[in-house]
Design a protein around this motif. Structure first.
Motif, mmCIF file in Angstrom:
data_model
loop_
_atom_site.group_PDB
_atom_site.id
_atom_site.type_symbol
_atom_site.label_atom_id
_atom_site.label_comp_id
_atom_site.label_asym_id
_atom_site.label_seq_id
_atom_site.Cartn_x
_atom_site.Cartn_y
_atom_site.Cartn_z
ATOM 1 N N ALA A 80 0.827 -1.206 0.000
ATOM 2 C CA ALA A 80 0.000 0.000 0.000
ATOM 3 C C ALA A 80 0.861 1.255 0.000
ATOM 4 O O ALA A 80 0.574 2.223 -0.718
ATOM 5 C CB ALA A 80 -0.930 -0.009 1.209
ATOM 6 N N TRP A 81 1.929 1.256 0.780
ATOM 7 C CA TRP A 81 2.827 2.401 0.824
ATOM 8 C C TRP A 81 3.537 2.569 -0.523
ATOM 9 O O TRP A 81 3.669 3.683 -1.031
ATOM 10 C CB TRP A 81 3.839 2.233 1.946
ATOM 11 N N GLY A 82 3.955 1.477 -1.105
ATOM 12 C CA GLY A 82 4.571 1.546 -2.432
ATOM 13 C C GLY A 82 3.605 2.045 -3.485
ATOM 14 O O GLY A 82 3.984 2.806 -4.385
ATOM 15 N N SER A 83 2.351 1.638 -3.401
ATOM 16 C CA SER A 83 1.335 2.124 -4.334
ATOM 17 C C SER A 83 1.106 3.624 -4.170
ATOM 18 O O SER A 83 0.880 4.335 -5.150
ATOM 19 C CB SER A 83 0.022 1.381 -4.124
ATOM 20 N N ALA A 84 1.153 4.111 -2.938
ATOM 21 C CA ALA A 84 1.012 5.555 -2.699
ATOM 22 C C ALA A 84 2.170 6.321 -3.315
ATOM 23 O O ALA A 84 1.978 7.385 -3.896
ATOM 24 C CB ALA A 84 0.920 5.834 -1.197
ATOM 25 N N VAL A 85 3.377 5.776 -3.216
ATOM 26 C CA VAL A 85 4.540 6.418 -3.833
ATOM 27 C C VAL A 85 4.385 6.421 -5.349
ATOM 28 O O VAL A 85 4.667 7.417 -6.016
ATOM 29 C CB VAL A 85 5.854 5.717 -3.410
ATOM 30 N N TYR A 86 3.902 5.325 -5.901
ATOM 31 C CA TYR A 86 3.700 5.236 -7.344
ATOM 32 C C TYR A 86 2.635 6.230 -7.814
ATOM 33 O O TYR A 86 2.789 6.884 -8.840
ATOM 34 C CB TYR A 86 3.302 3.812 -7.734
ATOM 35 N N ALA A 87 1.555 6.359 -7.046
ATOM 36 C CA ALA A 87 0.447 7.209 -7.463
ATOM 37 C C ALA A 87 0.711 8.696 -7.208
ATOM 38 O O ALA A 87 0.339 9.541 -8.024
ATOM 39 C CB ALA A 87 -0.831 6.785 -6.744
ATOM 40 N N PHE A 88 1.333 9.032 -6.072
ATOM 41 C CA PHE A 88 1.465 10.429 -5.678
ATOM 42 C C PHE A 88 2.897 10.949 -5.662
ATOM 43 O O PHE A 88 3.109 12.125 -5.366
ATOM 44 C CB PHE A 88 0.837 10.646 -4.291
ATOM 45 N N GLY A 89 3.860 10.111 -5.913
ATOM 46 C CA GLY A 89 5.252 10.556 -5.929
ATOM 47 C C GLY A 89 5.812 10.713 -4.529
ATOM 48 O O GLY A 89 5.477 9.965 -3.609
ATOM 49 N N MET A 91 4.071 11.306 3.526
ATOM 50 C CA MET A 91 2.824 11.620 4.225
ATOM 51 C C MET A 91 2.309 10.471 5.103
ATOM 52 O O MET A 91 1.810 10.730 6.206
ATOM 53 C CB MET A 91 1.751 12.084 3.238
ATOM 54 N N PRO A 92 2.394 9.194 4.684
ATOM 55 C CA PRO A 92 1.989 8.134 5.616
ATOM 56 C C PRO A 92 2.832 8.115 6.897
ATOM 57 O O PRO A 92 2.315 7.856 7.987
ATOM 58 C CB PRO A 92 2.177 6.849 4.809
ATOM 59 N N ALA A 93 4.124 8.416 6.766
ATOM 60 C CA ALA A 93 4.979 8.454 7.955
ATOM 61 C C ALA A 93 4.578 9.613 8.862
ATOM 62 O O ALA A 93 4.533 9.469 10.091
ATOM 63 C CB ALA A 93 6.442 8.576 7.540
ATOM 64 N N VAL A 94 4.268 10.758 8.275
ATOM 65 C CA VAL A 94 3.834 11.911 9.068
ATOM 66 C C VAL A 94 2.493 11.606 9.743
ATOM 67 O O VAL A 94 2.272 11.969 10.896
ATOM 68 C CB VAL A 94 3.739 13.174 8.175
ATOM 69 N N ALA A 95 1.602 10.924 9.031
ATOM 70 C CA ALA A 95 0.296 10.599 9.600
ATOM 71 C C ALA A 95 0.405 9.596 10.755
ATOM 72 O O ALA A 95 -0.454 9.577 11.641
ATOM 73 C CB ALA A 95 -0.611 10.043 8.510
ATOM 74 N N LEU A 96 1.444 8.773 10.769
ATOM 75 C CA LEU A 96 1.608 7.772 11.829
ATOM 76 C C LEU A 96 2.300 8.311 13.083
ATOM 77 O O LEU A 96 2.413 7.592 14.074
ATOM 78 C CB LEU A 96 2.381 6.575 11.293
#
Length: 74
Positions: A40-49, A55-60
């Protein structure tokens, strides 16, 4: 006194036999969830750069903060 003068034998009175804490299916579930999070994190990097990377790290941060508070209270 040097390190060679010390006694290397350490005596313990604790029982060294430990029961299995987690089952193999439980361990497989943990690995599956971990793999899903990484995908999921890799997909976020692929989709949003780059924002998808940090941002997931900041949200956690609040979640980790609460976990550390729980751990520190014993």
């Amino acid at each position: 006194m040097s390190l060679t003068d010390t006694n290397p034998v350490i005596e313990t009175t604790e029982d060294t036999h430990h029961d299995e804490v987690i089952s193999k299916s439980g361990l497989a579930m943990i690995y599956a969830v971990l793999a899903a999070v990484v995908v999921a994190w890799g997909s976020a990097v692929y989709a949003f750069g780059i924002p998808g990377l940090y941002m997931p790290a900041v949200a956690l941060v609040p979640v980790i903060w609460v976990i550390l508070l729980i751990i520190s209270r014993g």
